[in-house]
Scaffold this active site. Structure first.
Site, mmCIF file in Angstrom:
data_model
loop_
_atom_site.group_PDB
_atom_site.id
_atom_site.type_symbol
_atom_site.label_atom_id
_atom_site.label_comp_id
_atom_site.label_asym_id
_atom_site.label_seq_id
_atom_site.Cartn_x
_atom_site.Cartn_y
_atom_site.Cartn_z
ATOM 1 N N ASN A 92 -10.079 -0.013 -0.162
ATOM 2 C CA ASN A 92 -8.619 0.028 -0.151
ATOM 3 C C ASN A 92 -8.103 -0.654 -1.419
ATOM 4 O OD1 ASN A 92 -5.894 -0.299 0.300
ATOM 5 N ND2 ASN A 92 -6.114 -0.991 2.405
ATOM 6 N N HIS A 150 -2.999 7.410 2.175
ATOM 7 C CA HIS A 150 -3.452 6.126 1.618
ATOM 8 C C HIS A 150 -4.925 5.920 1.971
ATOM 9 C CE1 HIS A 150 -3.906 1.985 0.739
ATOM 10 N NE2 HIS A 150 -3.697 1.525 1.956
ATOM 11 N N CYS A 197 0.815 -1.224 0.000
ATOM 12 C CA CYS A 197 0.000 0.000 0.000
ATOM 13 C C CYS A 197 0.849 1.274 0.000
ATOM 14 C CB CYS A 197 -0.964 0.002 1.170
ATOM 15 S SG CYS A 197 -2.070 -1.423 1.161
HETATM 16 O O1 UT7 Z 1 -3.343 -0.722 3.891
HETATM 17 C C1 UT7 Z 1 -3.518 -0.996 5.251
HETATM 18 C C2 UT7 Z 1 -4.731 -1.883 5.303
HETATM 19 N N1 UT7 Z 1 -5.275 -2.149 6.575
HETATM 20 C C3 UT7 Z 1 -6.097 -1.326 7.260
HETATM 21 O O2 UT7 Z 1 -6.343 -0.194 6.949
HETATM 22 C C4 UT7 Z 1 -6.743 -1.932 8.463
HETATM 23 C C5 UT7 Z 1 -6.637 -1.130 9.712
HETATM 24 N N2 UT7 Z 1 -7.534 -1.683 10.685
HETATM 25 C C6 UT7 Z 1 -8.868 -1.389 10.706
HETATM 26 O O3 UT7 Z 1 -9.315 -0.580 9.935
HETATM 27 C C7 UT7 Z 1 -9.747 -2.074 11.714
HETATM 28 O O4 UT7 Z 1 -8.943 -2.784 12.628
HETATM 29 C C8 UT7 Z 1 -10.768 -3.015 11.036
HETATM 30 C C9 UT7 Z 1 -11.783 -2.188 10.252
HETATM 31 C C10 UT7 Z 1 -10.081 -4.007 10.110
HETATM 32 C C11 UT7 Z 1 -11.512 -3.826 12.105
HETATM 33 O O5 UT7 Z 1 -12.110 -2.942 13.049
HETATM 34 P P1 UT7 Z 1 -11.949 -3.228 14.597
HETATM 35 O O6 UT7 Z 1 -12.688 -2.161 15.290
HETATM 36 O O7 UT7 Z 1 -10.484 -3.355 14.867
HETATM 37 O O8 UT7 Z 1 -12.709 -4.602 14.762
HETATM 38 P P2 UT7 Z 1 -12.201 -5.992 15.290
HETATM 39 O O9 UT7 Z 1 -11.297 -6.656 14.317
HETATM 40 O O10 UT7 Z 1 -11.724 -5.847 16.698
HETATM 41 O O11 UT7 Z 1 -13.554 -6.793 15.319
HETATM 42 C C12 UT7 Z 1 -14.655 -6.356 16.136
HETATM 43 C C13 UT7 Z 1 -15.827 -7.255 15.862
HETATM 44 C C14 UT7 Z 1 -15.492 -8.740 15.980
HETATM 45 O O12 UT7 Z 1 -16.617 -9.380 16.579
HETATM 46 P P3 UT7 Z 1 -16.595 -9.793 18.145
HETATM 47 O O13 UT7 Z 1 -15.421 -10.709 18.284
HETATM 48 O O14 UT7 Z 1 -16.446 -8.499 18.880
HETATM 49 O O15 UT7 Z 1 -17.925 -10.441 18.322
HETATM 50 C C15 UT7 Z 1 -15.385 -9.188 14.562
HETATM 51 O O16 UT7 Z 1 -15.666 -10.576 14.384
HETATM 52 O O17 UT7 Z 1 -16.315 -7.070 14.523
HETATM 53 C C16 UT7 Z 1 -16.432 -8.356 13.883
HETATM 54 N N3 UT7 Z 1 -16.218 -8.182 12.453
HETATM 55 C C17 UT7 Z 1 -17.208 -7.921 11.586
HETATM 56 N N4 UT7 Z 1 -18.543 -7.766 11.756
HETATM 57 C C18 UT7 Z 1 -19.275 -7.485 10.657
HETATM 58 C C19 UT7 Z 1 -15.045 -8.236 11.787
HETATM 59 N N5 UT7 Z 1 -15.266 -8.011 10.474
HETATM 60 C C20 UT7 Z 1 -16.596 -7.801 10.325
HETATM 61 C C21 UT7 Z 1 -17.425 -7.530 9.214
HETATM 62 N N6 UT7 Z 1 -18.739 -7.355 9.434
HETATM 63 N N7 UT7 Z 1 -16.927 -7.384 7.966
#
Ligand code: UT7
Length: 319
Positions: free
Chosen positions: A276, A246, A113
């Protein structure tokens, strides 16, 4: 001698695929979750068989048209991609062949990225050295091909697309400063840890990510590298006309702008409608803001990328 942006172009394949479309395809997600956590509303997915070079070619042709020069006048082609058409030759050589250019130096940059920031930094050095006069710098990706569609934590975040700029040697600025960095010890937080070996896929061929670790790392280094290029150019971040981080996540984009003290209305956001697109995200956002008249000649534009490696970089230029 400076490297000056004389044309921009971009391309998104097919129709937008909304968050609800993904849910309707059986992914356990919702529009509300994706919009709240990422700001993404839609992404574009290339048809099977449509490659990074196909997307990059269209973006390149559009950038050449804006620049008012022909492909034959280009003497350097750099493509930033982590989803190349083949193991080899480079996607840059494939695009060169399709453009009908002969003799330009052509190679790919693999910095995920941050690839476009890296490619811009490399092209700037070629032009400033006097060895090359006109460069085509392209970011092109088909990230949909390396997504695990059973992993809702990653598959909803990415999309396909391409963007390009034409740089020309000029006495007036031009790119004012670039900075490129990496920390390979962070390899584990974002990677595709697979390979082709003896005709078989070995390891895991899908994108894997520790989202929260990436989030924290990204905000810190994006703010640091933006301050670094501003310091090199002798200006403050508040003097930048447009910040183009980005396009991965609206929360990362907004947090970066806030840390730098850049007004929200000076931050260009396009992640909402293409997700992204890795190395393509910066030139996609740049081209959109040039074509809709926000970025004007003389404006100071700061672009910055961060991603797998971990690698990050920035370029500050006067448009
Ligand atoms: O080029 C660099 C690329 N990477 C990035 O930009 C990623 C940077 N990170 C982020 O943007 C965030 O960490 C994410 C958007 C990927 C995830 O957000 P988060 O607030 O860190 O969520 P999490 O991974 O802690 O997950 C929270 C909850 C989980 O459920 P439980 O365990 O709390 O019940 C996940 O299973 O959200 C759930 N979850 C979803 N729910 C609905 C994860 N993905 C999804 C989804 N839809 N697509």
């Amino acid at each position: 001698m400076y490297a000056r942006v004389i044309g921009t172009g971009s391309y998104l394949p097919g129709n937008p695929v909304s968050n609800n479309d993904l849910a309707a395809r059986g992914i356990d997600t919702s529009d509300e979750w994706i919009v709240t956590r990422t700001g993404i509303r839609a992404r574009h997915l290339a048809e099977p068989g449509t490659t990074s070079s196909a997307l990059g070619l269209i973006a390149a042709e559009r950038a050449l048209e804006m620049a008012g020069i022909s492909a034959a006048e280009i003497d350097l082609i750099i493509v930033a991609t982590s989803t190349p058409d083949f193991i080899f030759p480079s996607t840059a050589c494939i695009i060169q062949g399709k453009l009908g250019n002969k003799g330009a130096a052509a190679f790919d940059v693999q910095a995920v990225c941050s690839g476009f920031a890296y490619a811009l930094g490399v092209a700037d050095k070629f032009i400033r050295s006097g060895s090359h006069r006109r460069a085509l710098v392209i970011g092109a990706e088909v990230f949909s091909r390396i997504l695990d569609w059973d992993d809702r934590g990653t598959c909803v975040l990415f999309g396909d697309g391409a963007g390009a700029v034409v740089l020309e040697a000029a006495e007036q600025p031009g790119i004012l400063a670039t900075a490129l960095h990496a920390d390979g010890s962070q390899f584990g937080i974002l990677n595709v840890p697979g390979q082709i070996c003896n005709g078989q896929v070995t390891g895991d061929p899908f994108l894997r990510m520790d989202g929260q670790a990436v989030f924290k790392f990204a905000v810190r280094v994006l703010a640091d590298v933006a301050e670094e290029v501003c310091a090199t150019a002798g200006i403050s971040a508040a003097e930048v006309d447009w910040l183009i981080p980005h396009q991965a996540n609206i929360r990362i984009i907004e947090a970066t702008g806030k840390r730098l003290g850049v007004d929200r209305d000076k931050v260009i956001v396009s992640v909402d409608h293409h997700g992204n697109t890795s190395a393509a995200s910066i030139p996609l956002a740049l081209d959109e803001a040039v074509r809709d008249g926000r970025i004007l000649r003389g404006h100071k534009v700061l672009v910055e990328g961060v991603g797998g490696g971990f690698a990050w970089g920035a370029a500050l230029f006067e448009f």
